[in-house]
Design a protein around this motif. Structure first.
Motif, PDB file in Angstrom:
ATOM      1  N   ARG A  14      16.419   9.515   0.868  1.00 33.31           N
ATOM      2  CA  ARG A  14      16.216   8.930   2.199  1.00 33.31           C
ATOM      3  C   ARG A  14      14.769   9.145   2.628  1.00 33.31           C
ATOM      4  N   LEU A  15      14.496  10.304   3.203  1.00 36.00           N
ATOM      5  CA  LEU A  15      13.127  10.637   3.581  1.00 36.00           C
ATOM      6  C   LEU A  15      12.602  11.716   2.631  1.00 36.00           C
ATOM      7  N   ASP A  16      12.942  11.576   1.370  1.00 34.79           N
ATOM      8  CA  ASP A  16      12.492  12.530   0.356  1.00 34.79           C
ATOM      9  C   ASP A  16      12.125  11.759  -0.918  1.00 34.79           C
ATOM     10  N   LEU A  17      11.206  10.796  -0.772  1.00 28.44           N
ATOM     11  CA  LEU A  17      10.879   9.904  -1.889  1.00 28.44           C
ATOM     12  C   LEU A  17       9.874  10.572  -2.830  1.00 28.44           C
ATOM     13  N   ARG A  18      10.317  11.660  -3.439  1.00 34.47           N
ATOM     14  CA  ARG A  18       9.445  12.476  -4.285  1.00 34.47           C
ATOM     15  C   ARG A  18      10.287  13.351  -5.209  1.00 34.47           C
ATOM     16  N   LEU A  19       9.591  13.914  -6.219  1.00 31.16           N
ATOM     17  CA  LEU A  19      10.246  14.863  -7.118  1.00 31.16           C
ATOM     18  C   LEU A  19       9.858  16.303  -6.787  1.00 31.16           C
ATOM     19  N   HIS A  20       8.680  16.508  -6.182  1.00 31.45           N
ATOM     20  CA  HIS A  20       8.316  17.882  -5.815  1.00 31.45           C
ATOM     21  C   HIS A  20       9.032  18.283  -4.528  1.00 31.45           C
ATOM     22  N   ASP A  21       9.352  19.574  -4.439  1.00 26.98           N
ATOM     23  CA  ASP A  21      10.009  20.119  -3.250  1.00 26.98           C
ATOM     24  C   ASP A  21      11.239  19.313  -2.852  1.00 26.98           C
ATOM     25  N   ASN A  22      12.104  19.062  -3.827  1.00 22.57           N
ATOM     26  CA  ASN A  22      13.331  18.312  -3.557  1.00 22.57           C
ATOM     27  C   ASN A  22      14.514  19.085  -4.113  1.00 22.57           C
ATOM     28  N   LEU A  23      14.886  20.121  -3.367  1.00 23.10           N
ATOM     29  CA  LEU A  23      15.953  21.009  -3.803  1.00 23.10           C
ATOM     30  C   LEU A  23      17.291  20.288  -3.897  1.00 23.10           C
ATOM     31  N   ASN A  71       8.575   7.597 -11.625  1.00 26.81           N
ATOM     32  CA  ASN A  71       8.579   9.037 -11.878  1.00 26.81           C
ATOM     33  C   ASN A  71       9.938   9.535 -12.341  1.00 26.81           C
ATOM     34  N   LEU A  72      11.004   8.921 -11.827  1.00 25.02           N
ATOM     35  CA  LEU A  72      12.348   9.281 -12.284  1.00 25.02           C
ATOM     36  C   LEU A  72      12.545   8.911 -13.760  1.00 25.02           C
ATOM     37  N   ARG A  73      12.017   7.771 -14.152  1.00 25.97           N
ATOM     38  CA  ARG A  73      12.157   7.335 -15.540  1.00 25.97           C
ATOM     39  C   ARG A  73      11.416   8.262 -16.500  1.00 25.97           C
ATOM     40  N   GLU A 170       8.283  28.834  -1.472  1.00 24.65           N
ATOM     41  CA  GLU A 170       7.412  28.096  -2.372  1.00 24.65           C
ATOM     42  C   GLU A 170       8.038  26.753  -2.747  1.00 24.65           C
ATOM     43  N   VAL A 171       7.204  25.844  -3.165  1.00 23.52           N
ATOM     44  CA  VAL A 171       7.641  24.487  -3.514  1.00 23.52           C
ATOM     45  C   VAL A 171       8.143  24.454  -4.958  1.00 23.52           C
ATOM     46  N   ILE A 172       9.238  23.756  -5.173  1.00 17.83           N
ATOM     47  CA  ILE A 172       9.742  23.573  -6.543  1.00 17.83           C
ATOM     48  C   ILE A 172       9.254  22.222  -7.079  1.00 17.83           C
ATOM     49  N   TYR A 173       9.186  22.135  -8.407  1.00 20.68           N
ATOM     50  CA  TYR A 173       8.780  20.888  -9.058  1.00 20.68           C
ATOM     51  C   TYR A 173       9.856  20.489 -10.065  1.00 20.68           C
ATOM     52  N   ILE A 174      10.166  19.207 -10.096  1.00 28.07           N
ATOM     53  CA  ILE A 174      11.169  18.701 -11.040  1.00 28.07           C
ATOM     54  C   ILE A 174      10.440  17.898 -12.108  1.00 28.07           C
ATOM     55  N   ASN A 175      10.338  18.440 -13.297  1.00 30.67           N
ATOM     56  CA  ASN A 175       9.650  17.723 -14.381  1.00 30.67           C
ATOM     57  C   ASN A 175      10.352  17.850 -15.727  1.00 30.67           C
TER      58      ASN A 175
END
Length: 504
Positions: A14-23, A71-73, A170-175
């Motif tokens: 929704r308002l989280d169009l990112r992979l960083h800091d997305n718990l 980025n999801l792909r 701290e911020v998490i990263y999804i990679n």
């Protein structure tokens, strides 16, 4: 679309169009991989919102969604985009996809809250587990309210005192690559692709301006890195000293990326703290960190106030008998008030979707208590349509502040539509760009073209009342009358409050 026989985990972006800091999204990934479920990241394009959004904002959203999908792909999944309201689409998807787990972020917009409650009820009946995370702000606004005994902190300084000892995680990263077992059989189906702009709108695009601020997490992080590398500039930043009418922005323009969730407010916070560490720097409220804290302040106020975006039924909002003047409202919204500085700001807003925060102060004061005496709610609707960085709580909070309806009460301090712009742009270069009818006017008259002799108007190629409108009001006279109206409104509100107080 055939029914899925494999259970699914859905993350609702929704308002989280990112992979960083997305718990919340990481929770979805972990659940899908641990249970060998299909992972489906989804986004819902609400047609009603599309119809009222300015074309710049819609373009920014679609660019952000495409970047998110790209980025999801890269981590072996994709975005599934649906046209329609989530509350209409999700019930069918719950059954079709055999959904067992739904993750998303917490939002405070009343429309979204109402939708969430309806979806939760359906999910409960289907035994779907829901996880929601607060990840659009630095602080958990509900925790801040609890710390203040459930009351809204009515001053910025009070808010700062409440959060000063709260540690920001701290911020998490999804990679990490997601397992192939989490891919759905319809992974390559084009039906779910991010649509193109011309697929959603039928109106003429010839007036679409150059894209100054491309949407998406990739651009957000690039822009953040660029500004955080300017350590001296960051440390010396002072909001009042930035220019509302510079041709190129004198601020970061990270707000659209924050509002769409392309950039985490928490990441911005940590990066600012890193830059400030060990260096002499400006302090809130004027520093860059102070600007981020204004956002947190308004989110907390919005979360704790019923009818925050309205005057009636809003307990913190002064009740003011605003007038109605559709012609004046239209002139303001379209940038044809006859005041070049005001008109330049409103035209930049419509053309580009962004204006400097001090420029917002100018036009908001002009519409409300300064000149036109029109309700701040009307101005908020216009900003909702056009601002790239529209945010429900910030929009309402700022409009209440600038109309002196809440938070700010020095209603007698009125912005001059003439003198304010001259402070930082005496030659009117900004006006010449956005109000090109006046570009040949001498600097002496660029803010007050009605004062130019007819011969100069003719030589400049724009006669006032013909090529550019006459003033719809006389500021020097009307703002004094409006100050008296505000004084009376404050008096009436004070008397009402006194009558409501319990007698001892």
């Amino acid at each position: 679309m055939s029914a899925s026989k494999v259970s699914s985990v859905v993350h609702w972006f929704r308002l989280d169009l990112r992979l960083h800091d997305n718990l919340a999204f990481r929770n979805a990934i972990n659940e899908a991989e641990n249970r060998k479920h299909v992972l489906r990241p989804v986004y819902f394009l609400n047609a009603e919102k599309i119809n009222i959004s300015g074309i710049n904002r819609l373009r920014f959203l679609l660019q952000s969604l495409q970047d998110l999908d790209d980025n999801l792909r890269k981590i072996n999944t994709r975005l599934y985009v649906f046209k329609g309201k989530a509350v209409d689409c999700l019930p069918n998807l719950f059954k079709q996809w055999q959904v067992k787990f739904l993750t998303s972020q917490v939002d405070i917009d009343p429309e979204v809250v109402e939708q969430d409650e309806a979806i939760e009820k359906i999910a409960e009946e289907l035994d779907i587990f829901i996880v929601r995370r607060v990840q659009h702000t630095v602080y958990d606004f509900n925790a801040v309210l609890r710390k203040n005994n459930g009351s809204v902190p009515m001053t910025y300084q009070k808010f700062l005192s409440l959060v000063q000892d709260i540690q920001v995680k701290e911020v998490i990263y999804i990679n990490k690559q997601i397992s192939d077992c989490c891919k759905a059989t319809d992974f390559d189906c084009k039906d779910f692709d991010v649509p193109f702009l011309d697929q959603l709108i039928a109106n003429d695009r010839t007036n679409l301006s150059e894209c100054k601020y491309p949407g998406g997490e990739t651009e957000a992080l690039k822009r953040l890195d660029m500004y955080m590398s300017k350590k001296e500039w960051v440390c010396k930043f002072e909001k009042p000293n930035s220019s509302p009418n510079s041709i190129e922005p004198s601020t970061t323009v990270l707000s659209p990326y924050l509002s769409h969730g392309c950039l985490s407010a928490k990441l911005f916070y940590h990066r600012l703290k890193q830059v400030e560490n060990g260096r002499t720097h400006t302090m809130p409220p004027v520093s860059l960190l102070g600007q981020l804290m204004w956002r947190e302040f308004y989110y907390t106020a919005g979360a704790g106030t019923e009818n925050f975006d309205k005057m009636v039924g809003n307990k913190i909002c002064t009740q003011i008998p605003w007038g109605k003047n559709p012609e004046h409202l239209k002139a303001w919204a379209e940038g044809i008030t006859g005041y070049p500085f005001v008109d330049a700001i409103m035209r930049q807003l419509k053309q580009e979707g962004w204006i400097h925060h001090l420029a917002r102060h100018m036009v908001a004061c002009f519409l409300t208590r300064g000149d036109l005496w029109i309700s701040w709610e009307e101005g908020a609707k216009v900003f909702e349509n056009y601002l790239l960085d529209y945010d429900w709580s910030l929009n309402a909070g700022n409009w209440m502040w600038l109309s002196a309806s809440a938070f700010f009460y020095k209603y007698f301090r009125v912005y001059s539509p003439i003198a304010f712009g001259k402070k930082t742009d005496k030659d009117g270069l900004y006006i010449r760009k956005y109000v090109p009818e006046l570009k040949k006017y001498p600097s002496e008259y660029i803010y007050e073209p009605w004062k130019a002799p007819k011969s100069i108007q003719t030589t400049a190629g724009c006669v006032i009342g013909v090529g550019y409108p006459k003033r719809i009001v006389e500021h020097d006279k009307i703002h004094k009358e409006n100050i008296q109206k505000m004084s009376q409104a404050y008096k009436v509100n004070k008397e009402r409050k006194a009558m409501k107080r319990p007698r001892s």
